[in-house]
Structure formats: structure tokens, C-alpha cells
Design a protein around this motif. Sequence first.
Motif, mmCIF file in Angstrom:
data_model
loop_
_atom_site.group_PDB
_atom_site.id
_atom_site.type_symbol
_atom_site.label_atom_id
_atom_site.label_comp_id
_atom_site.label_asym_id
_atom_site.label_seq_id
_atom_site.Cartn_x
_atom_site.Cartn_y
_atom_site.Cartn_z
ATOM 1 N N PHE A 1 37.844 45.236 33.382
ATOM 2 C CA PHE A 1 37.477 44.662 32.088
ATOM 3 C C PHE A 1 38.426 43.540 31.670
ATOM 4 C CE2 PHE A 1 34.576 48.235 31.683
ATOM 5 C CZ PHE A 1 33.483 47.572 31.147
ATOM 6 N N HIS A 2 39.665 43.596 32.125
ATOM 7 C CA HIS A 2 40.536 42.435 31.874
ATOM 8 C C HIS A 2 39.957 41.214 32.581
ATOM 9 C CE1 HIS A 2 43.943 39.741 31.563
ATOM 10 N NE2 HIS A 2 43.695 39.461 32.829
ATOM 11 N N GLU A 3 39.614 41.392 33.840
ATOM 12 C CA GLU A 3 39.080 40.268 34.610
ATOM 13 C C GLU A 3 37.781 39.747 33.980
ATOM 14 O OE1 GLU A 3 40.615 38.661 36.874
ATOM 15 O OE2 GLU A 3 42.305 40.042 36.883
ATOM 16 N N ALA A 4 36.887 40.663 33.640
ATOM 17 C CA ALA A 4 35.606 40.246 33.054
ATOM 18 C C ALA A 4 35.824 39.522 31.721
ATOM 19 C CB ALA A 4 34.708 41.457 32.858
ATOM 20 N N SER A 5 36.873 39.900 30.999
ATOM 21 C CA SER A 5 37.145 39.266 29.698
ATOM 22 C C SER A 5 37.453 37.785 29.837
ATOM 23 C CB SER A 5 38.311 39.972 28.997
ATOM 24 O OG SER A 5 37.961 41.301 28.677
ATOM 25 N N HIS A 6 37.894 37.376 31.016
ATOM 26 C CA HIS A 6 38.116 35.944 31.243
ATOM 27 C C HIS A 6 36.833 35.149 30.973
ATOM 28 C CE1 HIS A 6 42.177 35.314 33.030
ATOM 29 N NE2 HIS A 6 42.106 36.615 33.194
ATOM 30 N N GLY A 7 35.700 35.805 31.176
ATOM 31 C CA GLY A 7 34.422 35.123 31.001
ATOM 32 C C GLY A 7 33.970 35.010 29.558
ATOM 33 N N TRP B 1 46.882 33.340 24.886
ATOM 34 C CA TRP B 1 45.513 33.854 25.000
ATOM 35 C C TRP B 1 45.408 34.882 26.123
ATOM 36 C CZ3 TRP B 1 42.593 33.507 29.432
ATOM 37 C CH2 TRP B 1 43.080 32.633 30.426
ATOM 38 N N HIS B 2 46.170 34.669 27.204
ATOM 39 C CA HIS B 2 46.111 35.590 28.341
ATOM 40 C C HIS B 2 46.814 36.901 27.995
ATOM 41 C CE1 HIS B 2 46.305 36.059 33.000
ATOM 42 N NE2 HIS B 2 45.245 36.630 32.486
ATOM 43 N N ALA B 3 47.945 36.790 27.284
ATOM 44 C CA ALA B 3 48.624 38.001 26.823
ATOM 45 C C ALA B 3 47.701 38.783 25.886
ATOM 46 C CB ALA B 3 49.924 37.635 26.110
ATOM 47 N N LEU C 1 44.445 38.860 26.006
ATOM 48 C CA LEU C 1 43.437 39.562 26.820
ATOM 49 C C LEU C 1 44.013 40.864 27.377
ATOM 50 C CD1 LEU C 1 41.412 37.045 29.062
ATOM 51 C CD2 LEU C 1 41.053 37.688 26.708
ATOM 52 N N PHE C 2 45.221 40.769 27.926
ATOM 53 C CA PHE C 2 45.852 41.982 28.465
ATOM 54 C C PHE C 2 46.014 43.036 27.373
ATOM 55 C CE2 PHE C 2 47.434 39.405 32.113
ATOM 56 C CZ PHE C 2 47.105 40.287 33.127
ATOM 57 N N TYR C 3 46.521 42.598 26.221
ATOM 58 C CA TYR C 3 46.790 43.536 25.124
ATOM 59 C C TYR C 3 45.494 44.207 24.676
ATOM 60 C CZ TYR C 3 48.431 45.316 20.642
ATOM 61 O OH TYR C 3 48.745 46.134 19.589
HETATM 62 ZN ZN LIG Z 1 43.851 37.560 33.597
#
Ligand SMILES: [Zn+2]
Length: 364
Positions: A242-248, A273-275, A277-279
Motif C-alpha cells: 500500500f505504500h507503493e500503491a500510494s505513489h499513484g 511528501w514521501h515521509a 506516505l510512509f507515515y
Molecule cells: Zn515510496
Amino acid sequence: MRIVSPPIRRTVRDLLFCAGLLVASTASAQEEPPSIPLPVFEFHSGFWLNLHHTLYRQARLQRSSAAGANAVTTTAGINNLSPAEARAWNSALAFYTKTYADKDLTVSLEMILIKNQLGDFETCEDLTGVKKKTCDAGLPAQLTQTLESAAPVYRAHLWTDHDRSNRRWISAVAPLVRRNGLDVSHRLAEIYQTPWPRERIRVDVTSFASSTGAYTTLDPLRVTVSATDARNQGAEALEVLFHEASHGIADVVQDAIFRECRQRDKPIPRDLWHALLFYTTGEVIRPLASANASSSPASSAAEVSSSGPSSATSSSGYVPYAVREGLYKRGWENYLRILTQYWQPYLDGRVDFSDAVAHMVSAL
Ligand SMILES: [Zn+2]
């Protein structure tokens, strides 16, 4: 496993031509699934993409190793090559070292296009279209020749193990996706104020998937994940997906951060923004990991939709990826403070999206 060849977008098709790659019609071979398809994600364990990543990884290892001469010994199971096999494999490695080892799988357009094309042609026995016309992948001639000559070696010595571990990983994560996938996708779409993709997201499962263990490419949105990477195992696999998919679906929050920075005349913070997504993924998955551990689908769904406060989730024992991998200790300390203080209230439903982003940027 259902194999789907998604249509190649016009822009990507044009780019393939620009990159000197000729696009042929995609492979049409399909297998019907033996069971009900999973929601959200569509998993693939494809021969050609796994071979491509294996050669890429070994070429990089060979280049960086002190000895530099014998990368064949760096992968378990490929030690007992016949002289002809060793010649074919080493020649493939030499080509990858010269042509691709310096390119980044995650950002090089050429590598992304090759990956997507090899994924689309995963059911083909060959890539030239000799045996089946629709299997002409239209890749550069030298790459096609290299992959075709390395294929028998890979098939005889590594593929069985790689495919088995890919399928084992898919089987392990499938129940988590079936149980939580739709709820998590709805929750993340709500958080990022962006519709979740209508089509299931293609996930290519490979033995190796870049130094980070997983990566995502856009247009079309596709995730590649390593089945063997220690960071992608157990309940953590769901968070990685889901982290990866959130990139989209991260454009809205990324744009909001940039807009606030411009309005306040502040430099755009690298990777905030990437932090974020992880959070966010960590906080959404955390209560589920606990619920899954106690095998309670009903409670897991309830927790997703209510997105309870972080104080309630911290007792689950699940450690989010960014904490576990020490990302916040490697230059993101300030981001963790800002996210906890100003983004978490938004996740808890106590402030709206715009205010949360404004507060984060003003606190930078
Ligand atoms: Zn990422």
C-alpha cells in the motif's frame, strides 16, 4: 493466476518509439484464475521480468565486487554451469554490465519501459515472435538476443526457485489483501482526496526488485516487489504494497505541500511528501496488523473506517516500516515531528486536509 495485458497508453507507446523500441501487439495468452480474484492488486510471477532483474542485479554485483570477474558464483544455484551455459550467462552479464548496470530501475525511462514490456509478455516462450506471432515484444535486438540466450540457463538453474518463492510470497500476502485490501484502499483514497485506481494494480513479484526491495512506476501504475527481501515479509508485506500503491495517488498532497511552500516563500522540503506516505500507510496498517494477528476480520474493517487515534493503535505492537527501517533517523527526524503533530490530527479527523498541510509547512 490471471494474466492480463493492459493496453499500453499512447504516450508510452510514443516513448517506446523514441527510445528505439518497437512495440508489437501485446501477448494475448490468458489463464483463467482457479479462484476468485483478489481485490485491489493483481499479482504476477513472470519469467522474463525475473530473468531481466536477475541479470541486472548480477551485473551490478559483478561491477561492484572487488574480484569483478566471477559474478556467476554470487547467486546460489548457478554454480554448476556447463561450459556452454557459462558462456551464455557470462555473455548476457557482460551485455547487462555494459548497457544497463549504470541505469536506475526506478527512474530510467528505458528500464521502466523494458520492465513493463517484459511483464506484458510474461506468458510468451520467446520474445521474437518466431513461435507465436503475438509474442514479438519489439525490444532492441541485442536485448532480445541476450534474454533468449540466457533464458535456458536461468530456466534450468534459478527460475524454479525464484518462481516458487514468488508464489509463496503471493500466497502469504493474499489473505491479507483479501481481508483488508478494499478498506485500506478506500481509506487511503479518502486521506489523499484522490480516487483509487479503478483497475486492479499490477504487482510484479520478483526475486530482486531494486535496492529498496520494492518500487513503483507510473503511467501505468505498476508495483514491483521482491519476494525474498527481508523487509517485505509477514504483515509488513501489506504495508509495503500500500505504500507503493500510494505513489499513484499522492499528487494532491504533493501539490498542496508545494503550493503552501510557494505561498510562504519557503524552499520545498525534500522528501516530506514521501515521509508523509510512509507515515500514513504505517498508521493505516498498524491497527490492521493487530486485528489480523487475532484473526478478526470484522474488527479490522471497523478500525479502518473509523481510523482511530494513534494512541489506540500504538498498543498493537506493529512497528511501521519507516520506524523499523530507521528512515526517520536518517535525516527525517524533523518530518516525523511535523507529521505526528500536524498530520496525525487530520488522520484522526480533527482538522481538515488544507489546515493540516498549512500547519506542517508553517512548522518547517
Ligand atoms: Zn515510496
